[in-house]
Scaffold this motif. Sequence first.
Motif, PDB file in Angstrom:
ATOM      1  N   ASN A   1     -30.585  -2.409   4.541  1.00 19.88           N
ATOM      2  CA  ASN A   1     -31.928  -2.990   4.349  1.00 19.88           C
ATOM      3  C   ASN A   1     -32.138  -3.512   2.922  1.00 19.88           C
ATOM      4  N   SER A   2     -31.201  -4.373   2.486  1.00 21.97           N
ATOM      5  CA  SER A   2     -31.309  -4.965   1.152  1.00 21.97           C
ATOM      6  C   SER A   2     -30.635  -6.329   1.153  1.00 21.97           C
ATOM      7  N   THR A   3     -30.504  -6.917  -0.034  1.00 25.37           N
ATOM      8  CA  THR A   3     -29.800  -8.196  -0.165  1.00 25.37           C
ATOM      9  C   THR A   3     -28.829  -8.102  -1.334  1.00 25.37           C
ATOM     10  N   PHE A   4     -27.847  -8.990  -1.341  1.00 22.59           N
ATOM     11  CA  PHE A   4     -26.893  -9.023  -2.454  1.00 22.59           C
ATOM     12  C   PHE A   4     -27.636  -9.289  -3.757  1.00 22.59           C
ATOM     13  N   GLU A   5     -28.543 -10.235  -3.729  1.00 21.69           N
ATOM     14  CA  GLU A   5     -29.281 -10.637  -4.937  1.00 21.69           C
ATOM     15  C   GLU A   5     -30.080  -9.460  -5.503  1.00 21.69           C
ATOM     16  N   HIS A   6     -30.712  -8.711  -4.628  1.00 23.09           N
ATOM     17  CA  HIS A   6     -31.508  -7.561  -5.077  1.00 23.09           C
ATOM     18  C   HIS A   6     -30.607  -6.507  -5.726  1.00 23.09           C
ATOM     19  N   GLU A   7     -29.469  -6.220  -5.099  1.00 28.57           N
ATOM     20  CA  GLU A   7     -28.585  -5.164  -5.604  1.00 28.57           C
ATOM     21  C   GLU A   7     -27.901  -5.573  -6.913  1.00 28.57           C
ATOM     22  N   ILE A   8     -27.432  -6.799  -7.010  1.00 28.84           N
ATOM     23  CA  ILE A   8     -26.721  -7.233  -8.230  1.00 28.84           C
ATOM     24  C   ILE A   8     -27.679  -7.271  -9.417  1.00 28.84           C
ATOM     25  N   ALA A   9     -28.950  -7.585  -9.140  1.00 28.07           N
ATOM     26  CA  ALA A   9     -29.950  -7.691 -10.212  1.00 28.07           C
ATOM     27  C   ALA A   9     -30.348  -6.322 -10.766  1.00 28.07           C
TER      28      ALA A   9
END
Length: 195
Positions: free
Chosen positions: A108-116
């Motif tokens: 329940n997340s996105t790559f962009e959210h996690e990398i940031a």
Amino acid sequence: MKKQLKVVVTGGPGGGKTTALDLFRRELGDKIAVVPEAATVLFSGGIPRSDNEQMVKIIQKTIFQLQKNFEEIHKKQFPDRLLVCDRGSLDGLAYWPGTETDFFKGVNSTFEHEIARYDAVIFFESAAITGHDISSNNPVRNESTDQAAQLDVKLQKIWSRHPHFYFVSSSESFVRKIMFGIMTIENVINMHRRP
């Protein structure tokens, strides 16, 4: 209030990450707080490894959430220190038995959210890449040299998409590797301390 910095130290099995983190702790003392690796905590706590795809997905979702919770605990406990994470929330993507899209849907997340969530990534290339021994004193690590090399490639593909990605090659001497890692962390601290 000043933003708390968070750095990931990652890489394939047998890259010297654990040794590096022990030395970071000694060298940098109370400037940093090291967030433990969620997978090691989980597996050493009695959760068995599995080849069953559904089990692997459940385990990786658990590791993902545990990693984020560990980071949150350390953030609150050490608000004035740089957080140095032994792996990050995106490491599970390399172990996920499905697509990247499926992984982010599952957690329940996105790559962009996690990398940031991270200010920098220091990647310790596995010694398996150059065919060297990767035996370790970590009893929950069980990868073969081939598996370690494959994981290293997958992890590098994931984390190299971070805008502040620092690569520490396994061809360098281990001492140089550690020195480079410590210097990188010090540079990250200094970069963000400037007015």
